[in-house]
Design an enzyme around this catalytic site. Structure first.
Site, PDB file in Angstrom:
ATOM      1  N   ASP A  56      24.005  59.084  26.746  1.00  0.00           N
ATOM      2  CA  ASP A  56      23.670  57.722  27.175  1.00  0.00           C
ATOM      3  C   ASP A  56      24.945  56.955  27.555  1.00  0.00           C
ATOM      4  O   ASP A  56      24.882  55.835  28.056  1.00  0.00           O
ATOM      5  CB  ASP A  56      22.825  56.976  26.130  1.00  0.00           C
ATOM      6  CG  ASP A  56      23.550  56.771  24.814  1.00  0.00           C
ATOM      7  OD1 ASP A  56      24.669  57.289  24.653  1.00  0.00           O
ATOM      8  OD2 ASP A  56      22.983  56.085  23.936  1.00  0.00           O
ATOM      9  N   SER A  57      26.115  57.591  27.346  1.00  0.00           N
ATOM     10  CA  SER A  57      27.381  57.036  27.853  1.00  0.00           C
ATOM     11  C   SER A  57      27.313  56.870  29.366  1.00  0.00           C
ATOM     12  O   SER A  57      28.146  56.186  29.964  1.00  0.00           O
ATOM     13  CB  SER A  57      28.557  57.941  27.479  1.00  0.00           C
ATOM     14  OG  SER A  57      28.280  59.286  27.818  1.00  0.00           O
ATOM     15  N   ASP A  95      20.276  62.829  25.819  1.00  0.00           N
ATOM     16  CA  ASP A  95      20.344  61.791  24.788  1.00  0.00           C
ATOM     17  C   ASP A  95      19.072  60.948  24.804  1.00  0.00           C
ATOM     18  O   ASP A  95      18.562  60.597  25.863  1.00  0.00           O
ATOM     19  CB  ASP A  95      21.529  60.865  25.120  1.00  0.00           C
ATOM     20  CG  ASP A  95      22.458  60.659  23.955  1.00  0.00           C
ATOM     21  OD1 ASP A  95      22.085  60.991  22.814  1.00  0.00           O
ATOM     22  OD2 ASP A  95      23.586  60.169  24.194  1.00  0.00           O
ATOM     23  N   LYS A 124      19.276  64.795  21.857  1.00  0.00           N
ATOM     24  CA  LYS A 124      20.193  64.271  20.831  1.00  0.00           C
ATOM     25  C   LYS A 124      19.733  62.876  20.456  1.00  0.00           C
ATOM     26  O   LYS A 124      19.264  62.125  21.309  1.00  0.00           O
ATOM     27  CB  LYS A 124      21.634  64.213  21.342  1.00  0.00           C
ATOM     28  CG  LYS A 124      22.580  63.560  20.323  1.00  0.00           C
ATOM     29  CD  LYS A 124      24.043  63.719  20.677  1.00  0.00           C
ATOM     30  CE  LYS A 124      24.578  62.640  21.581  1.00  0.00           C
ATOM     31  NZ  LYS A 124      24.458  61.255  21.060  1.00  0.00           N
ATOM     32  N   GLU A 126      20.876  59.424  17.759  1.00  0.00           N
ATOM     33  CA  GLU A 126      21.889  58.853  16.866  1.00  0.00           C
ATOM     34  C   GLU A 126      21.254  58.392  15.558  1.00  0.00           C
ATOM     35  O   GLU A 126      20.178  57.791  15.568  1.00  0.00           O
ATOM     36  CB  GLU A 126      22.566  57.649  17.546  1.00  0.00           C
ATOM     37  CG  GLU A 126      23.389  58.031  18.754  1.00  0.00           C
ATOM     38  CD  GLU A 126      24.147  56.834  19.350  1.00  0.00           C
ATOM     39  OE1 GLU A 126      24.162  55.745  18.746  1.00  0.00           O
ATOM     40  OE2 GLU A 126      24.730  57.021  20.440  1.00  0.00           O
ATOM     41  N   GLU A 193      31.296  61.462  15.115  1.00  0.00           N
ATOM     42  CA  GLU A 193      32.109  60.647  16.034  1.00  0.00           C
ATOM     43  C   GLU A 193      33.016  59.675  15.284  1.00  0.00           C
ATOM     44  O   GLU A 193      32.568  58.936  14.392  1.00  0.00           O
ATOM     45  CB  GLU A 193      31.194  59.864  17.002  1.00  0.00           C
ATOM     46  CG  GLU A 193      32.009  58.993  17.961  1.00  0.00           C
ATOM     47  CD  GLU A 193      31.253  58.505  19.186  1.00  0.00           C
ATOM     48  OE1 GLU A 193      30.100  58.918  19.413  1.00  0.00           O
ATOM     49  OE2 GLU A 193      31.840  57.695  19.930  1.00  0.00           O
TER      50      GLU A 193
HETATM   51  O1  KIV Z   1      26.601  59.488  24.999  1.00  0.00           O
HETATM   52  C1  KIV Z   1      27.528  60.287  24.800  1.00  0.00           C
HETATM   53  O2  KIV Z   1      28.296  60.637  25.694  1.00  0.00           O
HETATM   54  C2  KIV Z   1      27.689  60.794  23.437  1.00  0.00           C
HETATM   55  C3  KIV Z   1      28.881  61.680  23.173  1.00  0.00           C
HETATM   56  C4  KIV Z   1      30.098  60.867  23.107  1.00  0.00           C
HETATM   57  C5  KIV Z   1      28.697  62.492  21.943  1.00  0.00           C
HETATM   58  O3  KIV Z   1      26.920  60.499  22.589  1.00  0.00           O
END
Ligand code: KIV
Length: 295
Positions: A56-57, A95, A124, A126, A193
């Site tokens: 989600d970055s 994500d 993924k 969080e 992280e």
């Molecule tokens: O969103 C992302 O890029 C991440 C990584 C930094 C693990 O969660």
């Protein structure tokens, strides 16, 4: 470069699955990177990474937003689809965006979209102990889950900024409980992280699933970086834990300056970039007199 480090041609390589990643605990380091579209997915896969995360970055490094909170499931599906066209060997993980797994039902719907429509082969999310019910439900539904503890950017408002976690023995104890909770719930690996290497070491020893570090030292079972950070394509800030392995931002700027200069000098397009008519047609075409149409 040794023989074992050589790039494996995409077509010949066996696809990496979640159980393969899980089985790499304590063995060869697991190499992960983010990607958000066809070219970045293809390049990552051709380079031989084991796992590609559509993080989600993307909200920050691709869409230019302040943080990750506003990215939607639709946007994640769109980018996952694009990355999936380039990733043939690595495990493609998508994500789950902020609030898209707030309840078990929402988590199941989001995973359905990311895998069914997007083409991801795992998701993924969080969080630690608080998201264990979601991880259990997803795992029971056949969805491989990568967990993420420590600095979880979706909880930025609660943390008060991008701050390292687990800086005391007590804080590390809580992180160990989080990592053990996501393991018990069925996660196949867990991202750690932004935490001291000592905390990452204790957590890595406390779980039987691989730990994937980002800003957690070199003691974890694998590493992950954001594509744009690693290649020098994101300039707003560079976290301490990032190493820029290239300066593609600078290189791209220089390339486009050269392009503009050549266009202005009329040296681009050159002969090699130009189509020519057969010579017998050239004389005819010069006879064509067309007046510009009046507007
Ligand atoms: O969103 C992302 O890029 C991440 C990584 C930094 C693990 O969660």
């Amino acid at each position: 470069m040794t023989t074992s480090e050589k790039t494996i041609p995409q077509a010949k390589a066996k696809p990496v699955t979640a159980p393969v990643i899980q089985g790499m605990k304590g063995g060869a380091k697991i190499c992960c990177i983010t990607a958000y579209d066809y070219p970045s997915g293809l390049i990552a896969d051709q380079a031989g990474v084991d796992l590609v995360l559509v993080g989600d970055s993307l909200a920050m490094v691709v869409l230019g937003r302040e943080d990750t909170l506003s990215v939607t499931v639709d946007e994640m599906v769109h980018h996952t689809k694009a990355a999936a066209r380039g990733v043939k060997r690595a495990l493609l993980v998508a994500d789950m965006p902020f609030m898209s797994f707030a309840t078990v039902d929402r988590a199941l719907d989001t995973a359905h979209r990311l895998m069914g429509e997007g083409g991801a082969r795992a998701v993924k999310l969080e969080g630690g102990q608080t998201v264990a019910p979601q991880i259990t439900a997803l795992t029971e539904a056949g969805v491989p889950v990568m967990a993420h503890v420590g600095l979880t950017p979706q909880h930025l408002a609660r943390f008060g900024g991008f701050k390292a976690q687990g800086k005391s023995a007590e804080a590390t104890r809580v992180l160990v409980e989080d990592a053990q909770a996501v393991e018990a719930a069925g996660a196949f690996c867990v991202v750690l992280e932004a935490m001291p290497v000592e905390a990452a070491q204790v957590i890595t020893e406390a779980v039987t699933i691989p730990t994937i570090g980002i800003g957690a030292g070199n003691v974890t079972d694998g590493q992950i970086l954001v594509y744009h950070d690693a290649l020098g394509l994101f300039d707003r800030f560079t976290p301490k834990f990032v190493r820029r392995f290239a300066e593609l931002g600078d290189d791209s700027r220089k390339a486009l300056e050269m392009y503009c200069a050549e266009v202005r000098r009329t040296t681009f397009p050159g002969d090699k970039n130009t189509f020519y008519m057969p010579t017998d047609e050239v004389a005819q075409v010069r006879k064509i007199k067309i007046k510009p149409k009046k507007k």
